[in-house]
Every structure is written in structure tokens, then in C-alpha cells.
Design a protein around this motif. Structure first.
Motif, mmCIF file in Angstrom:
data_model
loop_
_atom_site.group_PDB
_atom_site.id
_atom_site.type_symbol
_atom_site.label_atom_id
_atom_site.label_comp_id
_atom_site.label_asym_id
_atom_site.label_seq_id
_atom_site.Cartn_x
_atom_site.Cartn_y
_atom_site.Cartn_z
ATOM 1 N N CYS A 1 0.849 -1.087 0.019
ATOM 2 C CA CYS A 1 -0.076 -0.047 -0.091
ATOM 3 C C CYS A 1 0.822 1.293 -0.093
ATOM 4 O O CYS A 1 1.867 1.308 0.798
ATOM 5 C CB CYS A 1 -0.956 -0.038 1.226
ATOM 6 S SG CYS A 1 -1.817 1.562 1.408
ATOM 7 N N CYS B 1 0.069 3.446 3.618
ATOM 8 C CA CYS B 1 0.792 2.638 4.885
ATOM 9 C C CYS B 1 1.849 1.665 4.886
ATOM 10 O O CYS B 1 2.596 1.415 5.833
ATOM 11 C CB CYS B 1 -0.414 1.741 5.848
ATOM 12 S SG CYS B 1 -1.061 0.369 5.013
ATOM 13 N N HIS C 1 -5.036 -0.122 0.278
ATOM 14 C CA HIS C 1 -5.776 -1.021 1.017
ATOM 15 C C HIS C 1 -7.339 0.070 0.552
ATOM 16 O O HIS C 1 -7.139 1.300 0.488
ATOM 17 C CB HIS C 1 -5.656 -0.845 2.281
ATOM 18 C CG HIS C 1 -4.463 -1.602 2.837
ATOM 19 N ND1 HIS C 1 -3.233 -1.234 3.295
ATOM 20 C CD2 HIS C 1 -4.413 -3.053 2.696
ATOM 21 C CE1 HIS C 1 -2.561 -2.384 3.449
ATOM 22 N NE2 HIS C 1 -3.128 -3.480 3.226
ATOM 23 N N CYS D 1 -7.479 2.827 3.517
ATOM 24 C CA CYS D 1 -6.559 3.837 3.112
ATOM 25 C C CYS D 1 -6.634 4.685 1.740
ATOM 26 O O CYS D 1 -6.608 5.764 1.977
ATOM 27 C CB CYS D 1 -5.157 3.215 2.735
ATOM 28 S SG CYS D 1 -4.194 2.425 4.143
#
Ligand SMILES: [Zn+2]
Length: 128
Positions: free
Chosen positions: A6, A9, A39, A42
Motif C-alpha cells: 500500500c 501505510c 488498501h 487507506c
């Protein structure tokens, strides 16, 4: 992008999770993107707080693709026919380029999500 991490993160996007791509208005259904996946949580957070996505020139034109899989492409730069020129081309990893035999430098990875692009507002309204 190559390791399915990702961009927000840094954690892995598991194979049982969808990889979410965020881009300005894609030119078509098979539009490769240079931004790594996220994600879903996210991506939703970024679509709410990222100034570039919320208020920038892309606001209202941002699209999302949720994909279980994506193809990885390589963007290369090589010397053109004129020694002072450079050419940029996209190829699949390991594929021989059709445009030049000159040695090239890998400039960037691109992803081609195996999913349709939808308007980010519609994606958020669907509960993301
Ligand atoms: Zn994440």
C-alpha cells in the motif's frame, strides 16, 4: 507496486484483499497508472483528506479501480535515433521492445488494474 504494498501505510495488500487504485480521469478502461495501489480503507481516507485529490485540479474527476489482480508494466527510457534524443516506451517485464534495440533504463513501474474505473464519489457512496 511490484511487492503489492500500500502506498499509504506501506503494509502488504494480501491476495484476499482488493488492491485499490486512485487516478485522475483515465483515458480508457485499459489505462496503466504509475501510482501504487492502496488498501480500501487507506484509499477512502486519502479521498477524504488528500488536498491534491479533494481540492486540486483533479477534484471531481478522480476515479477508483478495485482489482484482485493487476498486470505490472515497465516504463523505460532509451536513447533515440538521434543521439541527443530520448524515447520512452512501456513494455511487459521481460518483453522485447518493438521500438528500439538500444539499452534502456527502467524509469517506473506501471499497473494495469484488472477492474473497471468508477468515479471516486460513487465508490465512496457505495460504503467505502
Ligand atoms: Zn494501507
Amino acid at each position: 507496486m511490484k511487492r503489492r504494498r500500500c502506498q499509504m501505510c506501506g503494509r502488504a495488500i494480501r491476495r484476499d484483499q482488493l488492491a485499490v487504485f486512485v487516478a485522475g480521469r483515465p483515458d480508457g478502461p485499459a489505462q496503466p497508472v504509475s501510482e501504487p495501489p492502496l488498501h480500501a480503507d487507506c484509499a477512502a481516507y486519502a479521498l477524504h483528506v488528500c488536498p491534491r485529490l479533494v481540492t486540486g485540479h483533479r477534484a471531481g474527476q478522480v476515479c477508483v479501480a478495485e482489482a484482485a489482480e493487476y498486470a505490472l508494466l515497465e516504463e523505460h527510457v532509451a536513447q533515440g535515433p538521434d543521439p541527443s534524443s530520448l524515447i520512452t516506451y512501456i513494455r511487459a517485464p521481460g518483453e522485447r521492445p518493438a521500438v528500439t534495440d538500444a539499452p534502456s533504463v527502467l524509469q517506473n513501474y506501471l499497473a494495469l488494474p484488472a477492474a473497471p474505473w468508477i468515479q471516486a464519489d460513487r465508490w465512496l457512496d457505495a460504503g467505502n
